[in-house]
Design a protein around this motif. Structure first.
Motif, mmCIF file in Angstrom:
data_model
loop_
_atom_site.group_PDB
_atom_site.id
_atom_site.type_symbol
_atom_site.label_atom_id
_atom_site.label_comp_id
_atom_site.label_asym_id
_atom_site.label_seq_id
_atom_site.Cartn_x
_atom_site.Cartn_y
_atom_site.Cartn_z
ATOM 1 N N ASP A 55 42.377 36.798 36.900
ATOM 2 C CA ASP A 55 42.605 37.726 38.017
ATOM 3 C C ASP A 55 41.532 37.567 39.092
ATOM 4 O OD1 ASP A 55 44.816 38.761 36.728
ATOM 5 O OD2 ASP A 55 43.881 40.678 36.203
ATOM 6 N N CYS A 56 40.282 37.410 38.658
ATOM 7 C CA CYS A 56 39.184 37.247 39.616
ATOM 8 C C CYS A 56 39.331 35.948 40.398
ATOM 9 C CB CYS A 56 37.842 37.296 38.888
ATOM 10 S SG CYS A 56 37.324 38.974 38.460
ATOM 11 N N ALA A 59 42.027 36.402 42.992
ATOM 12 C CA ALA A 59 41.573 37.226 44.117
ATOM 13 C C ALA A 59 40.655 36.417 45.040
ATOM 14 C CB ALA A 59 40.851 38.468 43.604
ATOM 15 N N CYS A 96 32.951 38.880 41.499
ATOM 16 C CA CYS A 96 34.183 39.651 41.369
ATOM 17 C C CYS A 96 33.954 40.767 40.360
ATOM 18 C CB CYS A 96 35.303 38.724 40.892
ATOM 19 S SG CYS A 96 36.832 39.590 40.491
ATOM 20 N N TYR A 97 34.458 41.951 40.662
ATOM 21 C CA TYR A 97 34.401 43.095 39.749
ATOM 22 C C TYR A 97 35.822 43.395 39.276
ATOM 23 C CZ TYR A 97 29.819 43.647 41.836
ATOM 24 O OH TYR A 97 28.528 43.421 42.260
ATOM 25 N N HIS A 98 35.962 43.702 37.990
ATOM 26 C CA HIS A 98 37.279 43.903 37.390
ATOM 27 C C HIS A 98 37.167 45.042 36.383
ATOM 28 C CE1 HIS A 98 41.057 42.895 35.374
ATOM 29 N NE2 HIS A 98 41.279 41.976 36.306
ATOM 30 N N THR A 102 42.677 45.415 36.697
ATOM 31 C CA THR A 102 42.854 44.851 38.032
ATOM 32 C C THR A 102 41.499 44.511 38.655
ATOM 33 O OG1 THR A 102 43.912 45.184 40.173
ATOM 34 C CG2 THR A 102 42.854 47.085 39.224
ATOM 35 N N CYS A 103 41.516 43.593 39.592
ATOM 36 C CA CYS A 103 40.310 43.231 40.335
ATOM 37 C C CYS A 103 39.983 44.406 41.273
ATOM 38 C CB CYS A 103 40.558 41.954 41.119
ATOM 39 S SG CYS A 103 39.155 41.467 42.127
ATOM 40 N N THR A 106 35.487 42.032 45.452
ATOM 41 C CA THR A 106 34.786 40.762 45.471
ATOM 42 C C THR A 106 33.727 40.840 46.550
ATOM 43 O OG1 THR A 106 36.329 39.802 47.056
ATOM 44 C CG2 THR A 106 36.814 39.443 44.727
#
Length: 112
Positions: A55-56, A59, A96-98, A102-103, A106
């Motif tokens: 996911d990251c 994104a 990136c933060y998740h 979901t992300c 960034t």
């Protein structure tokens, strides 16, 4: 574990109970204070799930285009997963933060 003390009180001719929550008292000891044989709680060191990393990367792909990317590190933070990514021809990494589903954001780790 949430321990509660029940202290009976006699007021006039009525019986009542007061519930005291030990975790909310000021000056409360740490959960394992006085119990040296019990392990302290530590953050999870389990691997970051692959779907979080994917996911990251997806994104970041929207932000950096088709440049090659490489995951530098993936770890669990206090409130989210943190994935650091190196992008070719970019001096500093992207982060990136998740939250696990979901992300959540960034950011570029350099100036500008």
């Amino acid at each position: 574990m949430n321990l509660r003390l029940i202290i009976p009180l006699v007021a006039l001719s009525l019986n009542a109970c007061i519930v005291v929550d030990e975790s909310s008292t000021s000056g409360a000891q740490k959960p394992n204070a006085g119990r040296p044989n019990q392990a302290e709680e530590k953050p999870s060191t389990a691997a970051v799930p692959q779907n979080v990393i994917d996911d990251c990367l997806a994104a970041l792909r929207k932000q950096v285009g088709e440049r090659p990317m490489q995951v530098i590190s993936a770890r669990r933070g206090e409130a989210s997963f943190i994935v650091d990514v190196r992008v070719d021809d970019v001096p500093k990494p992207w982060r990136c933060y998740h939250d696990g589903s979901t992300c959540t954001g960034t950011e570029y780790q350099g100036e500008g």
